[in-house]
Design a protein around this motif. Structure first.
Motif, mmCIF file in Angstrom:
data_model
loop_
_atom_site.group_PDB
_atom_site.id
_atom_site.type_symbol
_atom_site.label_atom_id
_atom_site.label_comp_id
_atom_site.label_asym_id
_atom_site.label_seq_id
_atom_site.Cartn_x
_atom_site.Cartn_y
_atom_site.Cartn_z
ATOM 1 N N GLU A 1 55.202 3.558 67.407
ATOM 2 C CA GLU A 1 54.755 3.630 68.801
ATOM 3 C C GLU A 1 54.257 5.039 69.143
ATOM 4 O O GLU A 1 53.306 5.194 69.903
ATOM 5 N N LYS A 2 54.904 6.058 68.602
ATOM 6 C CA LYS A 2 54.484 7.444 68.857
ATOM 7 C C LYS A 2 53.236 7.797 68.053
ATOM 8 O O LYS A 2 52.369 8.525 68.526
ATOM 9 N N ILE A 3 53.166 7.288 66.845
ATOM 10 C CA ILE A 3 52.009 7.561 65.994
ATOM 11 C C ILE A 3 50.740 7.007 66.637
ATOM 12 O O ILE A 3 49.697 7.654 66.661
ATOM 13 N N ILE A 4 50.835 5.811 67.177
ATOM 14 C CA ILE A 4 49.680 5.118 67.761
ATOM 15 C C ILE A 4 49.073 5.885 68.931
ATOM 16 O O ILE A 4 47.874 5.798 69.174
ATOM 17 N N VAL A 5 49.877 6.681 69.629
ATOM 18 C CA VAL A 5 49.354 7.424 70.780
ATOM 19 C C VAL A 5 49.156 8.911 70.494
ATOM 20 O O VAL A 5 48.723 9.654 71.364
ATOM 21 N N SER A 6 49.446 9.346 69.276
ATOM 22 C CA SER A 6 49.304 10.756 68.920
ATOM 23 C C SER A 6 47.853 11.130 68.690
ATOM 24 O O SER A 6 47.065 10.335 68.177
ATOM 25 N N GLU A 7 47.514 12.366 69.033
ATOM 26 C CA GLU A 7 46.163 12.854 68.758
ATOM 27 C C GLU A 7 45.995 13.117 67.264
ATOM 28 O O GLU A 7 44.952 12.843 66.689
ATOM 29 N N TYR A 8 47.046 13.665 66.634
ATOM 30 C CA TYR A 8 47.005 14.003 65.212
ATOM 31 C C TYR A 8 48.058 13.222 64.442
ATOM 32 O O TYR A 8 49.130 12.947 64.970
ATOM 33 N N VAL A 9 47.723 12.878 63.196
ATOM 34 C CA VAL A 9 48.657 12.188 62.312
ATOM 35 C C VAL A 9 48.617 12.823 60.927
ATOM 36 O O VAL A 9 47.658 13.496 60.567
ATOM 37 N N THR A 10 49.671 12.574 60.158
ATOM 38 C CA THR A 10 49.731 13.041 58.777
ATOM 39 C C THR A 10 49.146 11.972 57.861
ATOM 40 O O THR A 10 48.907 10.831 58.283
ATOM 41 N N VAL A 11 48.984 12.299 56.601
ATOM 42 C CA VAL A 11 48.452 11.320 55.648
ATOM 43 C C VAL A 11 49.422 10.148 55.509
ATOM 44 O O VAL A 11 48.993 8.988 55.419
ATOM 45 N N GLY A 12 50.707 10.420 55.517
ATOM 46 C CA GLY A 12 51.692 9.335 55.439
ATOM 47 C C GLY A 12 51.610 8.407 56.636
ATOM 48 O O GLY A 12 51.764 7.185 56.512
ATOM 49 N N GLU A 13 51.364 8.976 57.813
ATOM 50 C CA GLU A 13 51.216 8.157 59.012
ATOM 51 C C GLU A 13 49.929 7.341 58.965
ATOM 52 O O GLU A 13 49.883 6.204 59.437
ATOM 53 N N LEU A 14 48.883 7.902 58.353
ATOM 54 C CA LEU A 14 47.638 7.132 58.179
ATOM 55 C C LEU A 14 47.873 5.922 57.284
ATOM 56 O O LEU A 14 47.305 4.855 57.521
#
Length: 88
Positions: free
Chosen positions: A8-21
Motif C-alpha cells: 500500500e505504501k509502495i503504490i503511493v510512493s514517488e520513489y521505489v527500489t528495484v526489489g519494490e519494482l
C-alpha cells in the motif's frame, strides 16, 4: 536484511527500489538489473547511499512499454533506440 514496506505504501510512493519494482510489476530482479545496466531504466542514487531509486510512475510506464515492444518482436537494441527516440 531490511523490512519490506507494505505494498500500500509502495503504490503511493514517488520513489521505489528495484526489489519494490519486482513486487509491483512481476518483472524478475535480474531483468530489471539488466535493463538498468543497459540504460533503459533511469534511476537516482544518493552519494551516501548505494540504493538506486526509481521514479515509480515513470518506471512502471517504461516497463510496460518495453514489454509491449518485446511482444512485437523487437530486440533489446531496437527497444533502446525506440526509448531514445521517445517513441514510447
Amino acid at each position: 536484511m531490511s523490512r519490506q514496506r507494505p505494498l500500500e505504501k509502495i503504490i503511493v510512493s514517488e520513489y521505489v527500489t528495484v526489489g519494490e519494482l519486482v513486487r509491483l510489476t512481476g518483472v524478475r530482479y535480474s531483468t530489471l538489473k539488466y535493463y538498468t545496466e543497459e540504460g533503459m531504466l533511469p534511476f537516482e542514487q544518493a552519494e551516501e547511499n548505494l540504493t538506486r531509486r526509481y521514479r515509480r510512475e515513470e518506471t512502471v510506464r517504461r516497463l510496460e512499454a518495453i514489454k509491449a515492444l518485446k511482444r512485437q518482436g523487437l530486440s533489446v537494441p531496437e527497444i533502446k533506440e525506440k526509448l531514445k527516440e521517445g517513441a514510447v
